[in-house]
Design a protein around this motif. Structure first.
Motif: not given
Lengths: 558, 546
Positions: A440-445, A192-203, B377-378
């Motif tokens: 996104r992935i690089t940013g997360e790391l 429900r939440v993460l896909p809206h943020l574009g981080v780590g959710g489904l899809d 990215e944030v």
């Protein structure tokens, strides 16, 4: 992805529909109850989480009254019943009372969704902390400890200051239920939440590329129902397995809750090692490994009766390969006082496999203490902690698919160093990975790395050694729990096994550990976005106010 | 010339061998100078140094004379040339240690370690008792760092304008040296100015040390390793041997200066206009060192009295912030330093100095890019369609340059992690192993745990030191050349074919996204290629990541 009509008919029936219906009914009730003057979805979220804790408290109180003595080391029934009931009633009255004053907003912005997630998780942490304080398992003055304990419960981290033997049956049940419900809530957040943020959710990131984190139904409620059902089924399966392997029935229930959620709390001081049974460890290995597998992937493989789906998934292949390679390495790296004959024995291999799976699935169960392994394998296990399980699984950590993506990104940069005008799209199998996904992935790391440095410095300042601080920071951020320990001034950690880190730090370290756990569970980017939302007024003041440094005219590009 | 006779006067076309030859000859000159020092000092080692000089010079000149550089200059060739040249001089550098008996023949791997540590400006030493070593050898040892600091190939390009091998590509790849920022239209002139500046700084530090009361030998040897941000000392106790605040101050100023970009120094001295983003990097660099010193002060306040605390905090923030690695007191001793203060040092190991300096680490500019990237990215998570150029100071970093910097940082961290796991698997404890790997790839020298500044690299298990050697080379040459030296050498021969292939976009299935990116991509790379390297005018706008 549209199911065929025959299937659709079958899906209408059964448990899933029940789950969806129950959710809808609760939703309706909530809308009818919350009709107060103050329009705030955020408050409603937090209060609903609090209110939902009340029945859990009640259930645990009843559990304690009926079975408490059979689970708790003290053998006493009903020690936690009254405090838990009282806490439940108090929390329920408080939450429902305030809910009556609130009203839903017509529209919710994305920013609010995120703040709701943060507030909700803090409400859950508060609820569990209240239970800890009410039952006296944490000193009433030690708020930091209660916070860290509750955060460990909610995020599924096996890090605690309280030995399982010191707790009554009610609290043991609450901790296990808390980890399981935390996992269930994570599924909701994932869908429900993460896909809206574009981080780590489904899809959003790995999902499209690997097909292991994608939606199962057009509507999010459908996906959610399916995943929750699978989660429940997995838990039951593990519980049955534990029971068949010879664990007492209640214990196997509680352990199944923390295995399937990759939480890792145990009722025993020595974790699963206390049972000293090969069969139980094998069941746990299976359960933990399954907890680290992508739920949508598992669901589709089971529903379509197509086990080859696992093999086709790049992420799954790498996950299993990592487990196998690490097990071989941990088995073969020389250890003090362990000879070759012993190394090749089945017991030793099982022990290594257990340690590897426990760490990569970020469960944190222990059959033997991590500190007893060879130093090389401790280092390896720390790297596995960082990696974590598959995307859209119950596991924490960085996730295998992101590692895979980054590896191909690095490969492309190396090729580009040779051929500067190379244009190449990254792909996993047949699907391409978009540039924004890589970003996104690089940013997360990078955010995780930037977070780990100050966090480990704070942990070091609050009573841990260098090795302890670094590994504990990694371990909590990945929601594992146990960490490595150096042998000198914090040597007691090495002796205690490695769950004592939280015990060894002062209040500052405990708060840091709790925050790291929450950041890890939400994904660091989401936590950073939450922070930026919270800091928005200040940022806006700087950006639009008089402090802004003027850029010289004509230098700006684009 | 004998080489030419053997080969029948025919010259092979091989840039790596050609360049390696020049580098070897330069090292031989250094050995000859060290021989003179040994003769004046009279402490022995002269014969060993003279012998090494002779062998190195003859091998070098044969390699140089029997080959020619190929006419074209491109990345693969530059990678291969730089990486192989560094390997060659590292091997040549073992000879003085072995011939003089400072390191026994049975420990030839240790000699290689010392030599690599020297040329890569790392400063980790396996000499247990440095005070007993002959001055000639110690002078050579410091000189290896001096050569490594600004880079042998920059030197070669500056003294041999006839070396038509595409100096800029080479210089850009000999990492911490200046990155594609030329002060003059001619690259040879730029290289010459860099070495002049480098020499001037060396002289200044040497004079400063003399004024602070050291002997001439110590002043020159320490000036070499300070300016190179290397960290070899002529004493086992490193800078603590002088026990003088004045010496420490000179060294601190020297280290901070040389951890900053040499092109900024040039622009400041000649008062020409510099790139604005360099100043933003300079601010970050000084801020980091200042911040680290402040953090150390606070974290150690309970353990040290104020005077010692200020002295050690300033010294170690400068020494490790510029990845020099001089030692003062033993910070690994938990009696004096808290664990969290040591973790601050570990963070400094990773970050290192500025681009275009002699320091190691990932460099402040890349840290800036990484931080901006993460922040972007944030923001992008909240505003998904936002177009956010990456700004550093008042300039914008092109996407492909940012991507290369990110690739570098990820690779660097991955190598450090993998190195750490290997080091521990080969018998070091967790703290020593991991910090050793980070220290080696950051070309720092001292690590944490058992391998602190007052200890030596002997604290690492012998089997694990080859891992460190590889990491040091990776760190000094900034990973890419070392990683690609074999690939590049193979491909250099068949270059034209590969380039033709890679020029074609590798897209099999065209989706909507793909089509967008194809339209966007060539434009982007073209622009950066022009800006980043060749056009000084537009390079004010784009920062070159590596």
């Amino acid at each position: 992805m549209t199911p065929r009509p025959a299937r659709r008919a079958r899906e209408r029936e059964g448990l899933r529909r029940l789950v969806v219906r129950a959710v809808r009914a609760a939703d309706g009730l909530l809308h009818r109850w919350a009709r107060g003057p103050y329009e705030s979805t955020l408050a409603i979220t937090a209060l609903v989480v609090l209110a939902a804790a009340a029945p859990v408290f009640a259930a645990c109180a009843v559990f304690d009254w009926l079975f408490g003595g059979r689970v708790a080391a003290s053998g006493e029934f009903g020690t936690d019943t009254v405090p838990l009931l009282l806490a439940g009633v108090a929390v329920a009255l408080f939450a429902l009372g305030l809910l009556r004053l609130c009203r839903f907003e017509r529209r919710i912005t994305e920013r609010q969704t995120l703040t709701a997630l943060v507030l909700g998780s803090f409400a859950a942490v508060a609820a569990i902390a209240i239970a800890h304080l009410a039952t006296g398992s944490v000193e009433p003055s030690a708020l930091a400890t209660a916070f860290a304990e509750a955060a460990a419960t909610v995020t599924g981290t096996n890090s605690t200051t309280i030995a399982g033997s010191d707790l009554g049956g009610g609290m043991l049940a609450l901790r296990a239920m808390g980890q399981w419900l935390g996992g269930a809530a994570f599924i909701v957040v994932l869908v429900r939440v993460l896909p809206h943020l574009g981080v780590g959710g489904l899809d959003t990131d790995g999902g499209v590329a690997t097909r292991s984190a994608r939606r199962l139904a057009p509507r999010s409620a459908g996906t959610m129902g399916r995943l929750l059902l699978l989660y429940g089924a997995l838990t039951v399966l593990v519980a049955v397995g534990f029971a068949l392997a010879g664990m007492p029935l209640l214990q196997s229930g509680l352990h199944a809750l923390t295995t399937a959620s990759t939480g890792g709390f145990s009722t025993q001081v020595d974790s699963l090692g206390a049972f000293d049974s090969a069969a139980i460890e094998w069941v746990a290995i299976f359960g933990m490994a399954a907890g680290g597998v992508s739920l949508p992937l598992m669901f589709l493989a089971i529903r379509r009766r197509d086990p080859a789906r696992f093999i086709r998934s790049y992420e799954f292949r790498l996950y299993i390969t990592l487990i196998l390679l690490a097990t071989v390495a941990v088995t073969l790296l020389p250890r003090d006082g362990v000879g070759w004959t012993h190394i090749l024995g089945g017991e030793h291999i099982r022990e290594s496999l257990f340690a590897v799976v426990s760490v990569i699935s970020t469960t944190g169960f222990q059959s033997t203490s991590l500190v007893e392994l060879s130093i090389g394998s401790q280092a390896l296990l720390m790297v596995l902690m960082l990696i974590g399980g598959m995307s859209a699984s119950m596991a924490g950590g960085f996730k295998v698919v992101r590692l895979l993506t980054l590896a191909s990104f690095i490969g492309r940069e190396l090729r580009r160093a040779i051929y500067p005008s190379l244009t190449e799209r990254l792909r996993l199998g047949r699907s391409t990975i978009s540039e924004s996904t890589i970003g996104r992935i690089t940013g997360e790391l990078l955010l995780a790395a930037l977070l780990l440095i100050p966090a480990s410095i704070v942990l070091g300042a609050s009573g841990l050694n260098i090795v302890d601080a670094l590994t504990y920071a990694v371990s909590t951020l990945s929601n594992v729990g146990p960490a490595m320990a150096a042998a000198d001034s914090t040597g007691h950690l090495a002796v205690e096994g490695s769950t004592g880190h939280l015990d060894a730090v002062n209040w500052l370290g405990r708060i840091t550990a709790g925050l790291l756990m929450l950041c890890g569970r939400m994904s660091v980017t989401a936590a950073a976005v939450a922070l930026s939302v919270a800091a928005y007024p200040a940022v806006a003041a700087v950006r639009h106010g008089q402090w802004r440094r003027r850029r010289p005219h004509g230098v700006r590009v684009r | 010339m004998s080489g030419l006779a053997v080969l029948g006067g025919r010259r092979f076309e091989s840039t790596p061998v050609h360049i390696s030859g020049v580098a070897l000859v330069l090292v031989a000159i250094g050995m000859a100078v060290s021989t003179c020092v040994a003769l004046i000092d009279g402490g022995g080692g002269a014969l060993a140094l003279a012998g090494s000089a002779g062998i190195t010079a003859s091998v070098g000149s044969v390699m140089y004379l029997s080959t020619t550089a190929s006419g074209r200059a491109d990345s693969p060739l530059a990678f291969a040339a730089v990486a192989w040249a560094w390997l060659a001089v590292s091997i040549a550098g073992t000879m003085p240690y072995l011939f003089s008996g400072v390191i026994g023949w049975s420990e030839a791997d240790n000699a290689l370690f010392e030599s690599i540590s020297g040329f890569t400006c790392t400063g980790a030493t396996i000499l247990a008792d440095i005070d007993a070593v002959a001055h000639g050898i110690l002078f050579f040892r410091s000189m290896t760092q001096w050569f490594g600091g600004m880079g042998l190939i920059v030197l070669a390009v500056s003294v041999l304008p006839a070396l038509k091998v595409g100096g800029l590509e080479l210089i850009a790849n000999e990492a911490p040296g200046p990155t594609a920022d030329r002060f003059t239209p001619r690259i040879a002139a730029t290289a010459r100015r860099l070495w002049m500046l480098y020499g001037a700084f060396t002289l200044a530090v040497a004079l400063g040390l003399l004024a602070a009361g050291t002997s001439l030998f110590d002043a020159v040897a320490h000036a070499f390793t300070t300016v190179a941000t290397g960290g070899f000392s002529t004493y086992s106790r490193s800078i603590a041997a002088f026990d003088s605040v004045a010496v420490e101050l000179v060294v601190i100023v020297g280290m901070i200066t040389c951890g900053a970009s040499f092109s900024i120094h040039w622009h400041l001295i000649t008062r020409t206009k510099s790139q604005r983003r360099s100043y933003s990097e300079l601010r970050w660099y000084l801020g980091l060192i200042g911040g680290a010193a402040a953090a150390l002060l606070i974290l150690n306040s309970g353990k040290l009295d104020l005077g010692d605390n200020v002295r050690e905090a300033a010294f170690y923030a400068a020494s490790l912030g510029s990845n020099t690695g001089y030692g003062l007191t033993d910070y690994t001793h938990s009696q004096f330093w808290t664990p969290s203060a040591q973790l601050v040092l570990l963070a400094l190991f990773v970050i290192g100095g500025m681009t275009g300096s002699t320091a190691g680490g990932i460099k402040v500019l890349r840290l800036q890019i990484v931080a901006r990237y993460a922040v972007r990215e944030v923001i992008r998570a909240r505003h998904r369609r936002a177009v956010l150029p990456m700004r550093l100071g008042d300039t914008t970093v092109a996407e492909d340059i940012a991507a290369r910097a990110l690739g570098f940082v990820l690779l660097y961290l991955g190598l450090a992690l993998a190195g750490g796991v290997l080091m521990t698997a080969l018998g070091n404890d967790l703290e020593t192993g991991f910090s050793g790997a980070v220290s080696a790839i950051g070309t720092v020298g001292p690590a944490l745990g058992e391998a602190g500044p007052t200890s030596s690299a002997l604290a690492f298990e012998r089997g694990s030191r080859p891992v460190m050697m590889v990491l040091m080379l990776f760190g000094r040459l900034e990973v890419f050349p070392t990683m690609l030296m074999f690939v590049a050498a193979v491909r250099a021969g068949t270059r034209s074919r590969h380039v033709r292939q890679s020029a074609r976009p590798r897209v099999r299935r065209t989706t909507r996204l793909d089509r967008q990116s194809i339209r966007a991509a060539p434009q982007e790379t073209d622009r950066s290629g022009v800006r980043g390297i060749n056009s000084p005018k537009s390079s004010t706008r784009s920062a070159r990541g590596s």
